[in-house]
Scaffold this active site. Structure first.
Site, PDB file in Angstrom:
ATOM      1  CG  HIS A   3      37.425  28.053  69.227  1.00  0.00           C
ATOM      2  ND1 HIS A   3      37.264  27.536  67.963  1.00  0.00           N
ATOM      3  CD2 HIS A   3      37.555  29.394  69.082  1.00  0.00           C
ATOM      4  CE1 HIS A   3      37.305  28.529  67.079  1.00  0.00           C
ATOM      5  NE2 HIS A   3      37.480  29.661  67.733  1.00  0.00           N
ATOM      6  CG  HIS A  27      35.674  35.029  67.268  1.00  0.00           C
ATOM      7  ND1 HIS A  27      36.836  35.174  67.980  1.00  0.00           N
ATOM      8  CD2 HIS A  27      35.625  33.724  66.895  1.00  0.00           C
ATOM      9  CE1 HIS A  27      37.469  34.009  68.045  1.00  0.00           C
ATOM     10  NE2 HIS A  27      36.744  33.104  67.390  1.00  0.00           N
ATOM     11  CG  HIS A  39      40.162  26.393  65.927  1.00  0.00           C
ATOM     12  ND1 HIS A  39      40.200  26.499  64.559  1.00  0.00           N
ATOM     13  CD2 HIS A  39      40.483  27.627  66.397  1.00  0.00           C
ATOM     14  CE1 HIS A  39      40.512  27.747  64.225  1.00  0.00           C
ATOM     15  NE2 HIS A  39      40.687  28.452  65.310  1.00  0.00           N
ATOM     16  CG  PHE A  63      41.126  35.246  63.425  1.00  0.00           C
ATOM     17  CD1 PHE A  63      40.118  34.799  64.262  1.00  0.00           C
ATOM     18  CD2 PHE A  63      40.956  35.106  62.057  1.00  0.00           C
ATOM     19  CE1 PHE A  63      38.956  34.234  63.751  1.00  0.00           C
ATOM     20  CE2 PHE A  63      39.804  34.541  61.542  1.00  0.00           C
ATOM     21  CZ  PHE A  63      38.802  34.101  62.386  1.00  0.00           C
TER      22      PHE A  63
HETATM   23 CU1  C2O Z   1      40.819  30.514  65.121  1.00  0.00          CU
HETATM   24 CU2  C2O Z   1      37.495  31.338  66.563  1.00  0.00          CU
HETATM   25  O1  C2O Z   1      39.113  31.275  65.631  1.00  0.00           O
END
Ligand code: C2O
Length: 585
Positions: free
Chosen positions: A361, A331, A206, A348
């Site tokens: 993120h 999420h 990420h 996702f």
């Molecule tokens: Cu790849 Cu918050 O997820």
């Protein structure tokens, strides 16, 4: 494959906290149980237990690795067939298949979502450019009006790019879908999906994803110093969806969010369903969650990053505390429950379509920096070459296909950015202690089940024995972290699930949450599909319990009673085994 053995003299020059002890040249799963004190950098289950990191026979894996040997240098495999190690390699884009998104409203049906990026055969190895100035990511609720205008313009231009352009907003959103809903298979292991969640790949994947996203935005507004904002949900002033994301006319807006969670409603960092706490109580509850996850929940590298995931391993070996905790809570909290798959943030495959995803993120990524250097004690990343050499593909700001390694991103300064420092109100915020009367926890409510696997159809309690060895180390200096390990948690991939884990509960009526000494954490899942593994997810979770053992005065007890409390459940959830062990790394 480079060996990770380091010389004694090298050891002494490392800062104490970053020392790692002698490591085997290859670090494929060791079947031997080692004592808590002999660090292998891995979990020590005390009792020997079968390793479930890989569902592949070692010899299958060996054959494949031998085959790939000339390509990746994994040739020195003769001495010990188990001693095979290899990182997860960047996928072959030409083999990208449709991502698989299970439709839970009609069980057994999947929708195929096309998430594959354009294919390019020209792959450049990533080298971070030389940055003259550090880009500072600021809290989204504190940015200036000028900044907001620039940011909106950048997202607007990204949304205006041709959909086929790998830098377009749609293609960027699809990057997440492809890596998370199994559009890719592992190089050399076509029967294994490539998955970047629920393992040690979570933080680096990420981080790199956001890096390229940010560079593309900067290029589109011709501002090489552009930095993404972060959603500072760990600070009381940042605990709502930031205002800049809620104007329906703004490119930062997304209609697929929970309408009941618009500002001024505060986030719930322990979200499973709406609790409607008074404002001050919600703030306190959130600070308590942050303190327990960041300060007490990530005492070791594996607890923070998640479990090892190497070439040939089954996906989803186990998430770290933050990934499974505040990350998934948000999420869920943002996604729209009235959408078929809780889009956008609640699944996702669709999360990247909400511009808020990138701010969320960025804050998760900030936690990585804080964990390393911003807490009371510094922490160290893995030194394992399989982790450092794992790689992914991204399109950069010039639409070149770039292969970036985990090792390229472990320091944000080399990527040219950093986070604005803000006060960490949770750092010293110990949860309101709600102690059980001294000594009472030694006589907990009795077990309600005694055989595994356990079906989580209601609250269950099970006895979990502790070995003498495990009892002796509590409180010893450098003893490592005692953990309760939930093995082979199985559930539908497309389900939203949450259950809490407590130890030695003495009162059935009391509802126990993050503020209580008996509470040790939660397991959470948000829907994500896979090609090869049917509709079942099989994963593991380790939760630290040293603090709880101390608070409840259970250091010497020969067993604990683990309570699993379903909070949100769709479909069947089972737990294959529960053990108590110890991690040091
Ligand atoms: Cu790849 Cu918050 O997820």
């Amino acid at each position: 494959m480079a060996s990770t053995v380091i010389s004694q003299s090298a050891l002494f020059s490392l800062p104490k906290t970053c020392q790692f002890r002698k490591k085997k040249p290859f670090s494929f799963v060791s079947k031997r149980a080692v004592s808590c004190k002999a660090n292998s950098g891995k979990e020590n289950k005390d009792e020997s237990s079968s390793s479930s990191s890989s569902s592949l026979g070692s010899f299958d894996r060996r054959d494949v690795l031998l085959g790939l040997g000339s390509l990746y240098g994994a040739t020195n495999l003769v001495a010990d067939p188990f001693a095979l190690a290899a990182p997860i390699f960047a996928p072959d884009l030409s083999q990208c298949g449709d991502a698989n998104v299970p439709l839970r409203k009609s069980p057994g049906t999947n929708v195929s979502v096309h998430c594959c990026p354009p294919v390019s055969t020209n792959i450049i190895d990533f080298k971070p450019p030389r940055f003259t100035k550090t880009r500072t990511r600021q809290p989204a609720h504190l940015v200036s009006p000028d900044y907001v205008e620039n940011f909106k313009e950048a997202i607007k231009r990204m949304k205006a790019l041709d959909e086929k352009d790998p830098r377009s907003f749609t293609q960027q959103a699809k990057v997440h879908c492809a890596y998370c809903n199994s559009a890719y298979e592992q190089m050399g292991f076509p029967s294994q999906d490539l998955q970047v969640h629920n393992s040690w790949l979570f933080f680096p994947f990420h981080r790199l994803y956001l890096y390229f996203f940010e560079r593309i935005l900067g290029k589109l507004i011709d501002d090489p110093d552009f930095a993404l904002p972060f959603w500072n949900w760990d600070d009381p002033d940042g605990m709502t969806i930031p205002d800049i994301y809620v104007d329906p006319l703004s490119p930062l807006y997304d209609a697929k969010r929970n309408p009941d969670h618009q500002p001024p409603v505060l986030v719930d960092l322990d979200y499973s369903s709406d609790k409607n706490l008074p404002r001050d109580d919600q703030i306190k509850a959130n600070l308590c969650v942050m303190n327990s996850q960041m300060v007490h929940g990530t005492t070791t590298t594996t607890l923070f990053h998640g479990k090892e995931y190497r070439m040939g391993y089954s996906p989803d070996p186990g998430a770290g505390t933050i990934e499974n905790g505040v990350h998934l809570s948000l999420h869920k909290w943002v996604g729209d429950p009235s959408q078929p798959l809780k889009e956008d943030m609640g699944n996702f495959y669709s999360a990247g379509y909400d511009p808020l995803f990138y701010a969320h993120h960025a804050n998760i990524d900030r936690m990585w920096n804080l964990w390393k250097n911003g807490l009371k004690v510094p922490h160290c990343d893995f030194k394992d070459t399989d982790w450092l050499d794992s790689s992914f593909l991204f399109y950069d700001e010039n639409a070149n296909l770039v292969r970036a390694r985990v090792g390229d991103c472990i320091d944000t300064k080399t990527l040219g950015y950093d986070y604005q420092q803000v006060e960490l109100k949770w750092l010293e915020y110990e949860c309101d202690p709600t102690p059980t009367t001294t000594g009472k926890a030694k006589n907990p409510l009795p077990a309600t089940r005694n055989a595994f696997p356990i079906l989580l159809d209601e609250l269950v309690r099970v006895d979990v024995p502790r070995t003498k060895k495990s009892r002796n180390v509590v409180g010893e200096e450098d003893a490592g972290e005692q953990v309760v390990i939930l093995q082979d948690i199985q559930l539908d991939r497309d389900s939203s699930v949450k259950f809490d884990v407590c130890i030695n509960v003495t009162d059935d009526k009391k509802s126990i949450g993050p503020g209580h000494s008996e509470f040790v954490g939660s397991f959470t899942n948000i829907p994500h599909g896979h090609h090869h593994h049917g509709s079942k997810l099989n994963t593991h979770l380790s939760l630290p319990i040293s603090k709880a053992l101390k608070a409840l005065q259970l250091e010497d007890e020969a067993k604990v009673v683990v309570t699993l409390v379903p909070k949100e459940g769709e479909g069947l959830v089972t737990v294959g085994n529960i053990k108590i062990g110890c991690i040091r790394d």
